[in-house]
Scaffold this active site. Structure first.
Site, short mmCIF file in Angstrom:
data_model
loop_
_atom_site.label_atom_id
_atom_site.label_comp_id
_atom_site.label_asym_id
_atom_site.label_seq_id
_atom_site.Cartn_x
_atom_site.Cartn_y
_atom_site.Cartn_z
CG ASN A 42 -1.75 1.24 1.34
OD1 ASN A 42 -1.93 1.96 0.37
ND2 ASN A 42 -2.29 1.49 2.53
N GLY A 82 2.61 2.98 11.04
CA GLY A 82 3.48 4.13 10.85
C GLY A 82 4.17 4.60 12.11
CD GLU A 138 -2.92 5.79 6.76
OE1 GLU A 138 -1.81 5.57 7.28
OE2 GLU A 138 -3.15 5.71 5.54
CG HIS A 181 -5.75 2.00 5.63
ND1 HIS A 181 -5.25 2.93 6.53
CD2 HIS A 181 -4.72 1.14 5.38
CE1 HIS A 181 -4.00 2.65 6.79
NE2 HIS A 181 -3.65 1.57 6.11
CB SER A 210 5.28 -1.48 12.06
OG SER A 210 4.86 -0.15 12.24
CD GLU A 269 -5.60 -0.78 8.99
OE1 GLU A 269 -4.55 -0.53 8.39
OE2 GLU A 269 -6.59 -0.04 8.98
CE LYS A 317 -0.24 3.43 4.87
NZ LYS A 317 -0.05 3.67 6.33
#
Length: 252
Positions: A9, A177, A102, A100, A216, A171, A11
């Protein structure tokens, strides 16, 4: 057996030159030999789907598939900035990430909206990679299982037996991140929770759904993570931007 799947991904990263270099390096690396029974996917930003589709086709389509980072719940209409599943299909997208963390945090996406997006993808022959996971506060308060089960419950209620054609990505938001990573056993424990919850609905669905870990993942922890019985691969963020690092994770 469920195939192990590794998804890059990107991003909000990439440009025409770096995209070309990445695909060429990854394809050359894969042509030298990869573990059997695995699938590999790259999800670039929308503007680069056509470029990456061409690069994959010309390089080694047998090794690498194309995915997108999001999809609209709408088929067509006055929805500025949205991209439909039918459009993704025209650009040879085989997968799409939905929900996701985010998107949940920055755009307020709900479990219901995410399930609708997954349905749109399925209706157009695109495999949705549906993300679930808890925040640091939710884990620290001991509510991680409750939160993830509530997210999965909405998927079950909307998608029913069509979940067998989906992927789920666990996740933990606190590990995205941040450089932090759940231990392989912590990740396995939550993957097991998800699979057992799916089995409450339908054991056949539970046995077919691939559950990926995202948080990660790097070459030095991928081996242990992928060895766990309920972890069927990885949704890779920052580490996937380096083609050599991505290849190392794919070979783990």
């Amino acid at each position: 057996m469920r195939p192990l799947i590794v998804i890059a991904n990107w991003k909000l990263n990439g440009n025409l030159k770096s995209n070309q270099d990445w695909v060429q390096v990854v394809c050359r690396g894969m042509e030298k030999g990869m573990p059997a029974g695995r699938k590999y996917v790259v999800c670039p930003p929308f503007p680069y789907l056509a470029q990456c589709a061409d690069l994959i086709q010309n390089c080694s389509a047998a090794f690498l598939s194309l995915g997108a980072q999001d999809v609209s719940r709408h088929e067509t209409g006055p929805f500025t900035g949205e991209v439909s599943a039918a459009m993704l299909k025209e650009f040879a997208c085989a997968y799409v990430i939905v929900g996701h963390s985010e998107r949940r945090q920055m755009h307020g996406e709900s479990d219901g909206l995410i399930a609708e997006k997954a349905l749109q993808a399925l209706d157009h022959g695109v495999t949705p990679v549906i993300c679930v996971g808890e925040t640091a506060d939710e884990r620290n308060s001991g509510r991680e299982v409750e939160i993830v089960r509530s997210q999965v419950a909405k998927l079950v209620s909307v998608l029913q037996d069509r979940l067998a054609d989906c992927l789920i990505a666990y996740e933990p938001v606190w590990a995205i991140g941040t450089g932090k990573v759940a231990s392989a056993q912590v990740a396995q424990d939550m993957h097991r929770v998800i699979r057992l919850q799916l089995a409450e609905f339908d054991e056949d669905v539970a046995s077919h759904v691939g559950i990926l870990y995202g948080g990660s993942v790097k070459p030095d922890n991928a081996v242990e993570l992928f060895a766990m019985p309920d972890i069927d691969g990885g949704l890779i963020g920052g580490a996937s931007l380096d083609p050599q690092e991505f290849l190392a994770i794919c070979q783990a």
